[in-house]
Each structure stands twice: as structure tokens, then as C-alpha cells.
Design an enzyme around this catalytic site. Structure first.
Site, PDB file in Angstrom:
ATOM      1  N   SER A   1      30.602  29.432  35.986  1.00  0.00           N
ATOM      2  CA  SER A   1      30.656  27.996  35.755  1.00  0.00           C
ATOM      3  C   SER A   1      31.916  27.431  36.421  1.00  0.00           C
ATOM      4  O   SER A   1      33.008  27.976  36.247  1.00  0.00           O
ATOM      5  CB  SER A   1      30.696  27.752  34.248  1.00  0.00           C
ATOM      6  OG  SER A   1      30.821  26.397  34.025  1.00  0.00           O
ATOM      7  N   GLY A   2      31.740  26.399  37.206  1.00  0.00           N
ATOM      8  CA  GLY A   2      32.885  25.769  37.882  1.00  0.00           C
ATOM      9  C   GLY A   2      33.147  26.349  39.260  1.00  0.00           C
ATOM     10  O   GLY A   2      34.079  25.933  39.949  1.00  0.00           O
TER      11      GLY A   2
ATOM     12  N   SER B   1      29.573  20.784  34.077  1.00  0.00           N
ATOM     13  CA  SER B   1      28.935  22.096  34.089  1.00  0.00           C
ATOM     14  C   SER B   1      27.446  21.973  33.768  1.00  0.00           C
ATOM     15  O   SER B   1      27.057  21.321  32.798  1.00  0.00           O
ATOM     16  CB  SER B   1      29.638  22.968  33.050  1.00  0.00           C
ATOM     17  OG  SER B   1      28.986  24.185  32.950  1.00  0.00           O
ATOM     18  N   SER B   2      26.616  22.616  34.613  1.00  0.00           N
ATOM     19  CA  SER B   2      25.166  22.608  34.322  1.00  0.00           C
ATOM     20  C   SER B   2      24.928  23.504  33.129  1.00  0.00           C
ATOM     21  O   SER B   2      25.304  24.676  33.156  1.00  0.00           O
ATOM     22  CB  SER B   2      24.382  23.173  35.501  1.00  0.00           C
ATOM     23  OG  SER B   2      24.632  22.425  36.635  1.00  0.00           O
TER      24      SER B   2
ATOM     25  N   ASN C   1      34.597  23.574  33.533  1.00  0.00           N
ATOM     26  CA  ASN C   1      34.080  22.650  34.536  1.00  0.00           C
ATOM     27  C   ASN C   1      33.725  21.321  33.854  1.00  0.00           C
ATOM     28  O   ASN C   1      33.039  21.318  32.844  1.00  0.00           O
ATOM     29  CB  ASN C   1      32.827  23.289  35.181  1.00  0.00           C
ATOM     30  CG  ASN C   1      32.214  22.427  36.253  1.00  0.00           C
ATOM     31  OD1 ASN C   1      32.711  21.331  36.547  1.00  0.00           O
ATOM     32  ND2 ASN C   1      31.134  22.907  36.835  1.00  0.00           N
TER      33      ASN C   1
ATOM     34  N   THR D   1      26.631  23.725  41.713  1.00  0.00           N
ATOM     35  CA  THR D   1      25.962  22.423  41.739  1.00  0.00           C
ATOM     36  C   THR D   1      26.331  21.665  43.012  1.00  0.00           C
ATOM     37  O   THR D   1      25.470  21.061  43.658  1.00  0.00           O
ATOM     38  CB  THR D   1      26.376  21.609  40.501  1.00  0.00           C
ATOM     39  OG1 THR D   1      26.265  22.457  39.369  1.00  0.00           O
ATOM     40  CG2 THR D   1      25.522  20.389  40.312  1.00  0.00           C
TER      41      THR D   1
ATOM     42  N   GLU E   1      28.463  35.798  32.932  1.00  0.00           N
ATOM     43  CA  GLU E   1      29.500  35.162  32.094  1.00  0.00           C
ATOM     44  C   GLU E   1      30.147  36.197  31.185  1.00  0.00           C
ATOM     45  O   GLU E   1      29.464  36.966  30.512  1.00  0.00           O
ATOM     46  CB  GLU E   1      28.892  34.042  31.256  1.00  0.00           C
ATOM     47  CG  GLU E   1      28.702  32.762  32.060  1.00  0.00           C
ATOM     48  CD  GLU E   1      28.326  31.560  31.213  1.00  0.00           C
ATOM     49  OE1 GLU E   1      28.089  31.723  30.012  1.00  0.00           O
ATOM     50  OE2 GLU E   1      28.268  30.465  31.784  1.00  0.00           O
TER      51      GLU E   1
ATOM     52  N   GLY F   1      25.911  32.068  36.614  1.00  0.00           N
ATOM     53  CA  GLY F   1      26.297  33.412  37.059  1.00  0.00           C
ATOM     54  C   GLY F   1      26.659  34.257  35.852  1.00  0.00           C
ATOM     55  O   GLY F   1      26.578  33.807  34.699  1.00  0.00           O
TER      56      GLY F   1
HETATM   57  P1  ADP Z   1      29.195  24.874  38.939  1.00  0.00           P
HETATM   58  O1  ADP Z   1      27.913  24.155  39.219  1.00  0.00           O
HETATM   59  O2  ADP Z   1      29.253  26.197  39.603  1.00  0.00           O
HETATM   60  O3  ADP Z   1      29.529  24.932  37.528  1.00  0.00           O
HETATM   61  P2  ADP Z   1      30.322  22.633  40.303  1.00  0.00           P
HETATM   62  O4  ADP Z   1      29.489  22.680  41.521  1.00  0.00           O
HETATM   63  O5  ADP Z   1      29.998  21.618  39.286  1.00  0.00           O
HETATM   64  O6  ADP Z   1      30.376  24.049  39.614  1.00  0.00           O
HETATM   65  O7  ADP Z   1      31.845  22.474  40.791  1.00  0.00           O
HETATM   66  C1  ADP Z   1      32.878  22.187  39.899  1.00  0.00           C
HETATM   67  C2  ADP Z   1      33.858  21.262  40.541  1.00  0.00           C
HETATM   68  O8  ADP Z   1      34.509  21.896  41.630  1.00  0.00           O
HETATM   69  C3  ADP Z   1      33.209  20.032  41.130  1.00  0.00           C
HETATM   70  O9  ADP Z   1      33.119  19.012  40.192  1.00  0.00           O
HETATM   71  C4  ADP Z   1      34.165  19.673  42.253  1.00  0.00           C
HETATM   72  O10 ADP Z   1      35.233  18.920  41.749  1.00  0.00           O
HETATM   73  C5  ADP Z   1      34.725  21.014  42.697  1.00  0.00           C
HETATM   74  N1  ADP Z   1      34.032  21.525  43.892  1.00  0.00           N
HETATM   75  C6  ADP Z   1      33.012  22.407  43.938  1.00  0.00           C
HETATM   76  N2  ADP Z   1      32.642  22.660  45.211  1.00  0.00           N
HETATM   77  C7  ADP Z   1      33.427  21.923  45.997  1.00  0.00           C
HETATM   78  C8  ADP Z   1      33.567  21.735  47.416  1.00  0.00           C
HETATM   79  N3  ADP Z   1      32.792  22.369  48.282  1.00  0.00           N
HETATM   80  N4  ADP Z   1      34.511  20.886  47.880  1.00  0.00           N
HETATM   81  C9  ADP Z   1      35.316  20.233  47.015  1.00  0.00           C
HETATM   82  N5  ADP Z   1      35.249  20.374  45.675  1.00  0.00           N
HETATM   83  C10 ADP Z   1      34.325  21.206  45.154  1.00  0.00           C
END
Ligand code: ADP
Length: 997
Positions: free
Chosen positions: A107-108, A160-161, A157, A112, A386, A384
Site C-alpha cells: 500500500s502506498g 489507499s485502495s 497512503n 493506483t 502485507e 501486494g
Molecule cells: P497504492 O495504490 O500502491 O497504494 P498510490 O498509487 O495511491 O499507491 O500512491 C501513493 C502516493 O504516492 C500517491 O498519492 C502519490 O502521491 C505518490 N505517487 C505514486 N506514484 C507516483 C509517481 N509515479 N510520481 C509521483 N508520485 C507518485
């Protein structure tokens, strides 16, 4: 890879496959860190993309970047998510098959964001039409809706989804996005009623309270204050600086309307969200008998209003349980704790089912109704592995899911490697890897696996608890190499386990689970009358989510873990039928800080994401493989045999080249279409040699390029000139063609500017053809070419003449022939004199001319006489006179008296106007003092105009309403001619008297 070869020293290695120490986790980490610190967040392991979350905006996602990566060979540019997206898309189009991209990570870690970037790339790169844009917009807008209802702020995060998502994007054969479908997995429903400290409920609750307009809130009975709602404040962080609930609300509202949610859908949807908040505020207190009783009717009334359920029914549903006793149903009152449990269960059930309804509704709007064959790219954005300090039922499910995906991944990767070797005719060398089948079976095996044991405990009658479940596992699976509990562990390990813990040795490492709450969460118990209450709802969505056809509690519904297991089986089937691609996301630090790379944290993820395992499989045989053509193209300058041109096949060229480079036999293999190189160092040595050679070649090239530049410039100028000429020619041709067409259209109208050229052309071409096709004998007279309409009259005349000519020349006297020829000569002469100059010339063409007007008597007496009108010099009064021509001179007579004699020797010229006025002007030389000057005559009404000696005279001709001759105010003789073709023509002829020179 070609690009990575060049840039490897500057930014680490762009593809881990080229890492010499590929089994070393430290070397792997070093490379990742080195690149991360230079903002290179992407690195490949073959075609797998490793992405490290930068936690800052990098300028690498612009439209320009997208363009750069579109249609470019995967290894030609530095690693990027766009390169992967583009490669998947192009492979799909060329091979007409289905693909999926598995995005995984903690997560984070950026899953997403990664899936959004892929969607955005397709939104720009795919062909677009209004229809396709519609689908594209819906695909993009489904994201904020799903995020609002399925994402939440967690400690790791802010967005977070809290559910797994698999999204299919459907493409037509041209690559246009034509539809989509989403499957959701295991929404974390417990978050609706409980949040850990520092975490929030699902975004939509806060968005509604903060962003909904006053009227809506009033209608929903809500206050604009999150603190007011128990379900929103347990984490104690309703407000988060990185989240703007107000503006997110607007985005969601807009997205809902684009994705075909009607006003009534939205009304019911927001009614449900609000009713969950009201439910959370319902409190119970114990009555005199210790049973639960409602102490706040207000909140319950709002729920009944919003869900359309009678108050009494709802109250009973929250405070009583229905029990079947033989033939009748009995209501058993809840204790306060039970009532709270029932209330929360109801809230979770309502929200969870509404989320499913929402996904289905989005699917309806994305559905493609056309039955033609589609290709699909699936995006799997799933939680992923955890590992927390305390891991519960949810982590157990999530980690089980990751075990399944790992199994799939190993199977597919090994399979594709093996297939490639087979296709290339290279012997497959078995790859040592950890097969996690043993763990999957430990979890899912029928009757013996953990899931079966858990379900058994949930469903069996009697007092089943979390502890009895633990004991059952200890009894049934003790001795399994991947399972451990406090009781089963040795002395040393026991210290790391609590009594209520069990530990699994996953492929990615050990995870200790706390058994507490497993049974409850797995049962997800919604008491039977809770469901019955919901079935009475007037809210359309709730009605749909709690159908009356649903089996009631007489038959136990499937437990949560069993449902999850079935959905994973379904997912595996979906994925097995597609080509796999992987994105592994890594979180560089817990603090969400840019530029900070926490070695321990990253090492942990590298392990849990199975990256080393993947690299080992990828490197099992050969580090590098490339098509012969591509390899030869790059490295051919390294051998004089292959440079500059190799005439044989590419494979022979490569063989010749590597012989020259001294490759040892165990360093490479020659496949059917590719060369396989075992170690990166062999390739690097070749690449280094190429770099040196390139510089030398560069100098040689430089000179020839200068020459080539000059040549190119000259060539360009010349081409430019030719092009301009060609353009002028075309412009001219266009004009001519236009005139021709216009002339053709107006060919039957009277001669005018538009058709004059066309008619001339018609005449000329007819006459030319006629000349070449004249009948030779009188017998062929019917073969006379049909004339165009405008020439019919004149041609008829020609015809008569010509046929006469042929006839006479064949059968009659030559004199007759002479007459015809004479007529032709006359016509030709007249044409030369008057054509285009005299108004009435055209009318004369078709009329045969008289041979002569001169009577026979003239031929005898040698004189010719014609009456004329003479206008007086003073006042221009007309007077009748006689004009007589003799052999030597012309005479003007008044009765028998000669008024003027003009010797032909002094006749200088003859003028006529271009009008039909019959005027004739005889110009006389003025040497002779006796001569009176120029003579103006009119043939049938012949005018004589005398000019005083020593003076100039003028005759003005013009066309007018009537024919008139008079002295104009300016002293000139004005000759006005009726109905001229040139109605506004005006001519002036100067007359000279005898002594004015
Ligand atoms: P996950 O879905 O894996 O929990 P996210 O995709 O929501 O994580 O990413 C968490 C945070 O990290 C986002 O809100 C953003 O601020 C930052 N982030 C993720 N990927 C990028 C990227 N490629 N460039 C800039 N910031 C990113």
C-alpha cells in the site's frame, strides 16, 4: 536494452538482466538506489517493470513523453511505464490476442498511480472518434468514482485502495478503446464501522459532508461537521492536508453524471451514504431486563426516511434476532453488545453491497454491446503482500492472493521462457526456483487446508471460537514445514509467537497472524432479520442489493474466505488466458518523503515482491537475446567482413561477426532467429568495442556528411524550382480546364466571353478534321462530317461548294469550277478584310456573294454609276448625287455636272467604320491643290462630305437607337447606326482637306 547499454555507467543498469551479480540482493539494491537518487524510478527485469515511488512530481508524464514512447522499440528508450503500455498495446494489435498487466506492491507503493498512468497513455495514444472518446472518458471517470467509494486514508497512503481491482479495457481491431469491464475483490468493509488511529473511513463520507450543498444535506438530515458522526472520527483525522474533500466531491458528482448515473440513482446513493452515517450514531442502552433499547430516535427516523423502511421494522431489526423454533419464529432480544454488532453488520452489509452495485452500474455504462471480436488489456491493481505488526484475517486473505499470483507468475514466466527456447531450437536447461505450490495447498487444500478448517469452525454447531480454530489447525496441519504456532514451535521460536498466533512461511517470507477475529470476519454475519428488514426498503439500490430471491439463513451463505477463494480461481482463469506483463511497485520510505531511500524497507519489498526470484528465472539460461538482424545492424562495424554491407543472411553475418570478436562457444548460442548471449560481460565487451569504433567512424562520416549537406541543399533548391514550375503549370491548366468547361456549358448561347474560346476551338477542330476527311468522290458525299451546331449554316455552304467542286471537276466544264473557286476567294478576301472589324460581317458569311454589282454596260462602257446622298458642308443638308467610276477616276456628279474628280492615282486609302452604316471614306492625297479632300460616301445612301481647304474634318460613328446623320455640337459629322452589336462603340475618323499638310 540498446539504450541501456549506452547509458549503463551513468545511471546504473537499466535492465537487471544485465547485472553480472544477478543473485546478489545487495547489487540489486545498489542499482535501484543509484537510479532512484537520479530520479530514474523505472528499471526493467526483462519486460517486467520495477517502479520506485518518487513521492514527488517528475516531469516524465507529459504528452511529449507519451509521443516519444509511442511506437518505439521497447529497449530503445530508457525504461518507462509508457514503454510497457505501448509495447503491450502494439503486441496486442499485431498478434490479435489478450493481455494483462499485473500491478502489485505494498500500500502506498504507487499501484493506483501506475494504473492511472497506463489509462492516460491509452487515452492519448489510441485512435479517437466521438464514440471512442465517450468510452475513453467513462473509463477515465470511473476511476474517481471508484476511488471515492473504495479508497481511504491509511497510515501508509492517503489514497489507499481498500479493494482489489481488475479492469478490462476492450479494443477493436484498429486499437480503438470500445468498452471496459471491472471486477472488484474483497472490499475492506470493516473500515465502514472502524478505523485505526490516523486512518479514515472511505473518502465518499467526508466528501458528502464537506462538499454536498446545503439543500442536499438538509434533505439527507446531515450536518456539515464530520465530528458529528461516530463512523468518521475513530481515526481522529477527519481532515487531511493532502486531501481536498470539497473539490473531490465536485469531481465525483461530475463523473457520476458522465458514467450514466441518473438523478434518481444519485439520490438513492447519497441516501444510503447518509443512512450509514445515521446508523453509526444510533445508540443503545440496556433496559430494565438488560436488553438493548434505542436511546436516540432521531437518527433512526432519518434512516427509515432515507431507506424507506417502516420505523418499527427497523427498530425491531436492530434490537431483536429471529429464531426458528420448530414451527414458529420467535424474536429474541439482543443485549446492547449484540445490538451494536447487528447495527455495524448492517452498516457494513449496506455499504459493501452498494459498492458492488456501483461497480455493476459502471460496468453497464462501459459495456460494449457490439458482438464483434474484441481484444483486451486487463489491468490488475491488487494489494501486494502485507506484513504488519499485527496481521489479521484481511492480511491472511491478501497474502493468500499474492501466493496465488506468484504461482501464476512463475508458471507463466517459466512457460514463456521455455517456449522461446523451444521455438529457437535451444536446449532448455531446468531452472532452480522455489515452487510455492506447497504454500498454496497449505491454505486452500480441500478438507485439510486452512480455509477449509476455518469454514468448518464457522459452520459447525456448538461453541466455536478463534481459539478452537487455532487448535484445529494445530491438530490437522502440525508438522507442515510452512506452518507454525506457539505450541508447535521449538523453544527459541516460541519466544517470537503469542499463544493466539500462527505463522506461515510464505514464498516471500514469514508472516505471523493473530487468530483473533478470524471467525467473526469470515462469517460476516448479518442476522437473518437484518436482511429481511432491508428487503422492505423503498430505496431502489437497497432493494436491488437485498433481493427477495436471496437464500435466507436457513442455508448458510458462503463464508468470506470461500467467496474470496472462488473469486481468485476466477481471476486466475482470466489471467491464464492472457499474456502477462508485470509492474512491481516499491515504496522507498514510510514517511512518504521524496529522495529518501530506506534500504531495509526496500530490501524487504524486493524480497516480498519476488524480484530476485524473477531475475533468477529470467537469467536462468541467457542474459541477452536479440534477433539476428538487430544485432548485426548494431555491431556490424566491428568486423571488416560485415562492414559496411553484409551480403549474406543475417544469421551468417552474426556468425561471422562473433567469430571475428572471438566469442567462446559456451558464451553464446545461435537460435533459429536470435542470438543468445549467456553473460552480460560478453555483451558489454562487444558494446564497449562498438562505442570506440563509433567515434572513429564518426570522423570519417563527418566529411562525407558535409559534402552530402551541400549536395542536399542544391538538390533542394532545384526540387523547389521544379515544384514551383509544376505548380504554375497546374494553375494554368486548371484555368484552361475551367474555361473549357464553362465554354462547353454555354456553347449553345450567343457568342460571349465565356464561350468564345471554346467555340473557336470547336470550329478549328472541326475544320481540321473535315480537311482530313473530305469525300474524294461524289459517291462518298454522305460521309461528310456532321458539323457542330454553330457551324451548320456555313458548313452547309462549304458542303455545297465542295460537292459542287467535286461534281464539276469530275463531270462538268472547268468554268463552273472556276466560279466556285472565285466565290471561295471572295469569301477569304472578305474575311481578311472585315472579320472581327465590321459589325455585319458574320451575317454575310453564309450568303453567297454576287460576282459583281457592276452591270454588263459598265464592262461595255467601262463605267459604273451609283446614286449617293451628299450632305452640305454648311448644315449637312442631304443632297442626291451620282457617283461614277470610270477606268481612270471616280466622279461625283450633280445631274450632268461633274462636282469632283478623284484620280485613282491620288486615292490614298479607303476607310469604313465597324458599324452597319454603309459608310465608305475615300482618302485622297492632298498634293493636288484642286482636290477638295477626303470623300465620305455611303453605298446605298452614299454621303459626301466636303471639307474646306486648309481645314480638318471629323466624322464620328456611333451606334444608337436610330440611324441618323447630323452635325453634332462639336462640329463633327455624327453618324449614328441603329442596332449595332457593339451598342456603345464610338469611332472617330479624321478627314483631311487638300491643302492642310
Ligand atoms: P497504492 O495504490 O500502491 O497504494 P498510490 O498509487 O495511491 O499507491 O500512491 C501513493 C502516493 O504516492 C500517491 O498519492 C502519490 O502521491 C505518490 N505517487 C505514486 N506514484 C507516483 C509517481 N509515479 N510520481 C509521483 N508520485 C507518485
Amino acid at each position: 536494452m540498446e539504450a541501456s547499454l549506452t547509458a549503463r555507467d551513468r545511471v546504473g543498469i537499466q535492465d537487471f538482466v544485465l547485472l553480472d551479480a544477478y543473485t546478489s540482493e545487495s547489487a540489486f539494491l545498489d542499482n535501484l538506489r543509484k537510479r532512484f537518487h537520479e530520479n530514474f524510478i523505472y528499471t526493467y527485469i526483462g519486460t517486467l517493470l520495477v517502479s520506485v515511488n518518487p513521492y514527488k512530481d517528475l516531469d516524465i508524464y507529459s504528452k511529449k513523453q507519451m509521443d516519444t514512447y509511442m511506437g518505439v522499440n521497447f529497449f530503445e528508450l530508457p525504461p518507462h511505464i509508457y514503454a510497457l503500455a505501448d509495447n503491450v498495446f502494439r503486441t496486442m494489435l499485431s498478434e490479435f490476442n489478450n493481455h494483462f498487466i499485473l500491478i502489485s506492491g505494498e500500500s502506498g507503493a504507487g499501484k493506483t498511480e501506475a494504473s492511472k498512468k497506463i489509462l492516460q497513455f491509452y487515452a492519448v495514444s489510441c485512435p479517437s472518434t466521438t464514440l471512442l472518446n465517450n468510452v475513453r472518458d467513462r473509463l477515465l471517470l470511473s476511476n474517481p468514482v471508484l476511488e471515492a467509494f473504495g479508497n481511504a486514508k491509511t497510515l501508509k497512503n492517503d489514497n489507499s485502495s481498500r479493494f482489489g481491482k481488475y479492469m478490462d479495457i476492450q479494443f477493436d481491431h484498429q486499437g480503438g478503446a470500445v468498452g471496459g469491464h471491472i471486477i472488484n475483490y474483497l472490499l475492506e468493509k470493516s473500515r465502514v464501522v472502524h478505523q485505526n488511529h490516523g486512518e479514515r473511513n472511505f473518502h465518499i463520507f467526508y466528501q458528502l459532508v464537506e462538499g454536498g450543498d446545503e439543500e442536499l444535506l438538509r434533505w439527507l438530515g446531515l450536518e456539515r461537521n464530520c465530528q458529528h458522526y461516530r463512523y468518521l472520527v475513530q481515526g481522529d483525522c477527519a481532515k487531511v492536508s493532502s486531501i481536498n474533500d470539497k473539490s473531490d466531491w465536485k469531481t465525483v458528482r461530475k463523473a457520476l453524471s458522465v458514467t450514466e448515473f441518473s438523478e434518481s440513482d444519485m439520490e438513492h446513493l447519497f441516501g444510503i451514504i447518509a443512512s450509514v452515517l445515521h446508523l453509526g450514531n444510533i445508540k443503545f442502552e440496556a433496559d430494565a431486563r438488560g436488553y438493548a433499547a434505542l436511546n436516540n430516535n432521531q437518527e433512526m427516523l432519518w434512516v427509515t426516511k432515507l431507506l424507506g423502511i417502516p420505523a418499527q421494522v427497523l427498530e425491531q431489526g436492530l434490537t431483536h434476532r429471529k429464531i426458528e423454533a420448530r414451527t414458529e419464529e420467535v424474536l429474541s432480544p439482543f443485549s446492547v453488545d449484540h445490538a451494536v454488532y447487528a447495527r455495524d453488520a448492517l452498516a457494513k452489509a449496506i455499504y459493501g453491497r452498494t459498492f458492488n452495485w456501483l461497480v455493476n452500474k459502471i460496468n453497464e455504462s462501459l459495456a460494449n454491446k457490439d458482438s464483434s471480436r474484441k481484444m483486451v488489456i486487463g489491468l490488475l491493481d491488487i494489494y501486494g503482500f502485507e506484513v504488519f505488526n499485527v496481521n489479521s484475517f484481511e492480511q491472511f486473505c491478501i497474502n493468500y492472493c499474492n501466493e496465488k499470483l506468484q504461482q501464476l507468475f512463475i508458471e507463466l514466466t517459466l512457460k514463456s521462457e521455455q517456449e522461446e527456447y523451444e521455438m529457437e531450437g535451444i536446449e532448455w536447461e531446468p531452472v532452480p526456483y522455489f515452487n510455492n505450490k506447497i504454500i498454496c495447498e497449505l491454505v486452500e487444500e480441500k478438507h485439510r487446508g486452512i480455509i477449509s478448517l476455518l469454514d468448518e469452525e464457522c459452520l459447525r454447531p456448538g461453541e466455536a471460537t478463534d481459539v478452537t480454530f487455532l487448535e484445529k489447525m494445530e491438530e490437522k496441519i502440525s508438522g507442515h514445514p510452512h506452518f507454525l504456532t506457539h505450541k508447535l514451535a521449538d523453544q527459541k521460536t516460541r519466544k517470537t509467537l503469542d499463544r493466539g498466533d500462527f505463522r506461515l512461511l510464505h514464498y516471500a517470507g514469514e508472516v505471523t497472524y493473530c487468530v483473533l477475529g478470524f471467525l467473526d470476519k469470515n462469517n460476516d454475519l448479518l442476522y437473518r432479520n437484518g436482511k429481511e428488514v432491508m428487503r422492505q426498503s423503498k430505496n431502489a439500490i437497497v432493494k436491488h442489493c437485498f433481493p427477495s430471491t436471496e437464500p435466507d439463513s436457513k442455508r448458510r451463505p458462503e463464508t468470506v474466505v470461500t467467496q474470496f477463494k472462488s473469486s481468485l480461481v476466477g481471476l486466475t482463469e482470466i489471467l491464464m488466458s492472457k499474456e502477462p506483463w508485470y509492474i512491481r511497485c516499491i515504496k522507498p520510505n514510510e514517511a512518504k518523503q521524496p529522495g529518501c531511500f530506506d534500504d531495509v524497507l526496500v530490501r524487504h519489498q524486493v524480497k516480498y515482491l519476488g524480484l530476485m526470484e524473477h531475475l533468477r528465472v529470467r537469467r536462468a539460461g541467457f542474459a541477452y537475446r536479440r534477433k539476428y538482424e538487430i544485432f548485426l545492424q548494431r555491431y556490424k562495424p566491428l568486423s571488416p567482413d560485415t562492414w559496411p554491407n553484409w551480403k549474406g543472411t543475417a544469421a551468417e553475418g552474426v556468425r561471422c561477426l562473433i567469430k571475428h570478436l572471438g566469442y567462446k562457444s559456451d558464451e553464446y548460442k545461435m537460435g533459429r532467429t536470435k542470438i543468445f548471449i549467456r553473460h552480460p560481460r560478453t555483451l558489454f565487451a562487444t558494446e564497449d568495442a562498438f562505442q570506440v569504433c563509433k567515434h572513429k567512424l564518426g570522423e570519417t562520416f563527418c566529411k562525407s556528411i558535409c559534402e552530402a549537406t551541400a549536395t542536399t541543399k542544391i538538390e533542394n533548391c532545384w526540387r523547389g524550382l521544379m515544384a514551383r514550375k509544376e505548380r504554375e503549370k497546374r494553375t494554368w491548366a486548371v484555368k484552361v480546364i475551367k474555361r473549357f468547361i464553362k465554354g462547353f456549358i454555354t456553347r449553345n448561347q450567343p457568342a460571349c466571353i465565356d464561350n468564345s474560346e471554346y467555340l473557336a476551338y470547336v470550329r478549328q477542330s472541326y475544320l481540321t478534321r473535315l480537311k482530313e476527311n473530305l469525300p474524294k468522290t461524289i459517291l462518298e458525299k454522305d460521309s461528310w462530317l456532321t458539323p457542330p451546331p454553330i457551324m451548320q449554316e456555313v458548313v452547309f455552304f462549304f458542303y455545297i461548294l465542295y460537292i459542287g467542286y467535286v461534281y464539276y471537276s469530275q463531270y462538268y466544264h472547268p468554268i463552273c469550277l472556276h466560279v466556285s473557286i472565285f466565290q471561295l476567294l471572295l469569301k477569304a478576301q472578305t474575311s481578311a478584310l472585315f472579320k472581327g472589324k465590321k459589325e455585319n460581317y458574320p451575317f454575310s458569311v453564309c450568303r453567297p456573294f454576287l460576282d459583281t454589282r457592276i452591270s454588263k454596260s459598265f464592262l461595255v462602257t467601262e463605267s459604273y454609276s451609283v446614286p449617293v446622298v451628299k450632305y452640305d458642308r454648311n448644315g449637312f443638308r442631304p443632297r442626291l448625287r451620282q457617283l461614277i467610276f470610270t477606268q481612270e477616276a471616280a466622279y461625283l456628279l450633280e445631274e450632268a455636272k461633274i462636282k469632283q474628280r478623284i484620280d485613282y492615282s491620288s486615292l490614298k486609302g479607303v476607310s469604313v467604320s465597324n458599324l452597319s452604316d454603309n459608310f465608305l471614306i475615300l482618302h485622297v492625297t492632298c498634293d493636288d491643290i484642286k482636290q477638295k479632300g477626303d470623300l465620305v460616301l455611303q453605298s446605298s445612301i452614299c454621303v459626301r462630305f466636303d471639307i474646306q481647304p486648309g481645314r480638318e474634318g471629323f466624322v464620328d460613328f456611333k451606334s444608337g437607337q436610330e440611324s441618323m446623320v447630323y452635325r453634332a455640337k462639336n462640329g463633327h459629322l455624327m453618324v449614328s447606326c441603329k442596332c449595332g452589336i457593339n451598342s456603345h462603340a464610338y469611332y472617330n475618323i479624321t478627314l483631311l482637306c487638300g491643302c492642310c499638310q
